[in-house]
Enzyme design. Structure first.
Site, mmCIF file in Angstrom:
data_model
loop_
_atom_site.group_PDB
_atom_site.id
_atom_site.type_symbol
_atom_site.label_atom_id
_atom_site.label_comp_id
_atom_site.label_asym_id
_atom_site.label_seq_id
_atom_site.Cartn_x
_atom_site.Cartn_y
_atom_site.Cartn_z
ATOM 1 C CB CYS A 100 47.264 21.658 32.118
ATOM 2 S SG CYS A 100 48.575 21.933 33.311
ATOM 3 C CB CYS A 104 51.471 28.097 36.002
ATOM 4 S SG CYS A 104 50.789 27.734 34.405
ATOM 5 C CB THR A 191 50.690 19.641 37.066
ATOM 6 O OG1 THR A 191 49.413 19.331 37.608
ATOM 7 C CG2 THR A 191 50.519 20.198 35.675
ATOM 8 C CD GLU A 259 47.982 16.420 36.262
ATOM 9 O OE1 GLU A 259 47.378 15.690 35.447
ATOM 10 O OE2 GLU A 259 48.107 17.649 36.096
ATOM 11 C CG HIS A 294 48.333 26.855 40.838
ATOM 12 N ND1 HIS A 294 49.216 27.045 39.808
ATOM 13 C CD2 HIS A 294 47.701 25.698 40.563
ATOM 14 C CE1 HIS A 294 49.121 26.042 38.953
ATOM 15 N NE2 HIS A 294 48.204 25.203 39.385
ATOM 16 C CE1 TYR A 298 44.904 25.566 38.416
ATOM 17 C CE2 TYR A 298 42.800 24.496 37.965
ATOM 18 C CZ TYR A 298 44.147 24.415 38.255
ATOM 19 O OH TYR A 298 44.741 23.180 38.373
ATOM 20 C CB CYS A 301 45.369 28.076 32.193
ATOM 21 S SG CYS A 301 44.729 27.217 33.642
ATOM 22 C CD GLU A 445 44.828 20.645 35.229
ATOM 23 O OE1 GLU A 445 44.479 21.154 34.147
ATOM 24 O OE2 GLU A 445 45.967 20.214 35.438
#
Ligand code: SF4
Ligand code: FE
Length: 491
Positions: A100, A104, A191, A259, A294, A298, A301, A445
């Site tokens: 990650c 974003c 994040t 995180e 978001h 996913y 990414c 995640e």
């Protein structure tokens, strides 16, 4: 863009006075600490790509506010093309970092807040959007990284924010002054927080009138003296020292986003940085728009990560002499199929994007929820297949210490070798990469980031237009529909 590349981004973080704790100690330099440096490097890739000719078109955009060239991570989507370019960019970044890259979240926050402040201003005559635009121009011109801070601790989940025995379980306004507000509370699982420049605080859920003080959106510099960050542990973080670089699996970049808990202890926010204060009727759409953006990401990414994993097991199969076996080819085929299926839903929800009244484009929310729900399955299935192909070796590999030991190194090299001609070190490196990408923190995640699976299922059911579907079925079966029945609120 003031910060022009990855090196300048890293340098900019050294100038901040962010208060970060890890394992009980204060981190002196987030860019050099072995726990946080890999995440800094992953985020730096978002800056680096903007300068690579091949990716400039994806990684940059023209600001609709100033016309100047900006990072796509600070851009408000102006059309469907912008939404699709973002998706393509995220897949490339996933492929290049295998993790990650964090940036974003702020992008999605900016887009959600932009469209909602427009609508608040329309209804209440406030000037939130103008304030937001001024802050955004600063973010765009400086090229800053923003952490979108949404998830509150929530305390007793059976109670709402204003019914908690501890009111700080949700971030809230504790004081209003002529020149600004004071907020208190915390955000969890943030994040990229430790290596961001700014925080964009947003409410975590739709709120009612009793929870007005919790309906707050504002921007705060990450190194404000009232802010403390506590960085979370990750699988294998004790392996991050120089000697054990191979054992880390992905020494350059982190396992996941990195995180942190962000605590706000009576933080003053000047009026010009407040973008919502008490307009509870807009909290639902803000949260939902942020989540939709978001969730769309996913499928991009994580597809990038699945591409890396597919490559890793394919090479490991070559090293182990199993690449030509039909069942291995079939499993690799399935991995590719799942990856491309996932990517399709990211592209689809972007292609079906629509303008909000502000002009900012929003993805198709149903398809975005389907996309994220697929991540919670496909990424796990791809990891399962990768573990299957790799073999038990993933869990039994000796450490780098043994590989390099004068006493036993020759035994590791002899008995962990594969086909002739490929150094055993390559087998172990690829094995560790697969271990890092399939185990422990890495997969959490994909399950819970951008909302747990149940959050998507609620929205999928709500947006499922069941009444319309029943009408379709009745029409074909020759059953008349009464008008009153055809309402989705019945479900
Ligand atoms: Fe971006 Fe993916 Fe990380 Fe979310 S999980 S911040 S979408 S890279
Ligand atoms: Fe995430």
């Amino acid at each position: 863009m003031k910060i022009k590349n990855g090196a300048e981004y890293i340098e900019s973080l050294r100038k901040l006075k962010t208060r970060i704790y890890f394992k009980g100690k204060k981190i002196k330099d987030v860019t050099r600490n072995p726990a946080t440096a890999p995440h800094v490097r992953a985020a730096a890739m978002t800056y680096a790509l903007a300068n690579k000719e091949k990716y400039t078109d994806l990684a940059t955009a023209a600001s609709h506010l100033t016309g100047r060239k900006i990072s796509r991570f600070t851009h408000v989507h102006q059309n469907v093309e912008d939404l699709i370019k973002k998706i393509k960019l995220l897949r490339v970044l996933g492929q290049k970092t295998g993790t990650c890259f964090q940036r974003c979240v702020g992008l999605d926050g900016i887009n959600a807040v932009y469209s909602v402040t427009y609508e608040i201003d329309e209804k209440y005559g406030t000037d939130y959007l103008e304030r937001l635009k001024k802050w955004m121009i600063y973010i765009q011109d400086e090229n800053l990284m923003v952490v979108g801070a949404m998830t509150d601790p929530k305390g007793d989940r059976s109670k709402g924010p204003s019914d908690q025995s501890d009111p700080d379980q949700y971030v809230h306004v504790v004081d209003r002054r002529p020149d600004g507000i004071v907020i208190r509370g915390a955000k969890l699982h943030m994040t990229g927080a430790v290596n961001s420049h700014e925080i964009l605080v947003m409410p975590t859920t739709a709120l009612n009138e009793q929870s007005k003080d919790y309906a707050v959106v504002c921007a705060i510099p990450i190194d404000d003296p009232g802010i403390t960050l506590i960085f979370g542990r990750q699988t294998g973080d004790d392996r991050r020292d120089r000697l054990e670089r191979i054992d880390v699996g992905k020494p350059k970049f982190g396992v996941v986003g990195g995180e942190a808990l962000i605590a706000f202890e009576n933080v003053f926010v000047p009026t010009e940085r407040v973008f919502m204060d008490g307009e509870v009727d807009f909290t639902g759409s803000l949260v939902y728009r942020f989540a939709a953006h978001h969730r769309a990401n996913y499928g991009a990414c994580k597809t990038g990560l699945m591409d890396v994993l597919t490559g890793a097991v394919s090479y490991l199969a070559q090293i182990q002499g199993t690449a030509k076996a039909s069942h291995i080819k079939d499993k690799v085929t399935e991995m590719i199929h799942l990856s491309e299926t996932l990517y399709s839903s990211s592209i689809a929800c972007s292609a079906e994007g629509v303008p909000t009244p502000s002009g900012a484009y929003l993805v198709d929310t149903m398809l975005a929820n389907v996309c994220k729900q697929n991540v919670t399955r496909f990424h796990f299935e791809v990891s399962r297949l990768a573990t299957d192909i790799a073999g038990g070796f993933l869990a039994t590999m000796p450490s780098e210490y043994d590989l390099k030991s004068e006493d036993v190194g020759h035994l590791v090299k002899k008995y962990f070798s594969g086909v002739a001609g490929i150094p055993v070190e390559e087998r172990i490196k690829i094995g560790r990469l697969i271990e890092a990408m399939t185990g422990g923190t890495a997969m959490v995640e994909s399950m819970h980031g951008a909302g747990s699976p149940q959050a998507q299922r609620i929205m999928i059911f709500r947006e499922g237009k069941l009444a319309e579907k029943i009408k379709l079925a009745k029409a074909l079966a020759g059953i008349p529909s009464k008008k009153a029945e055809i309402k989705d609120s019945n479900y």
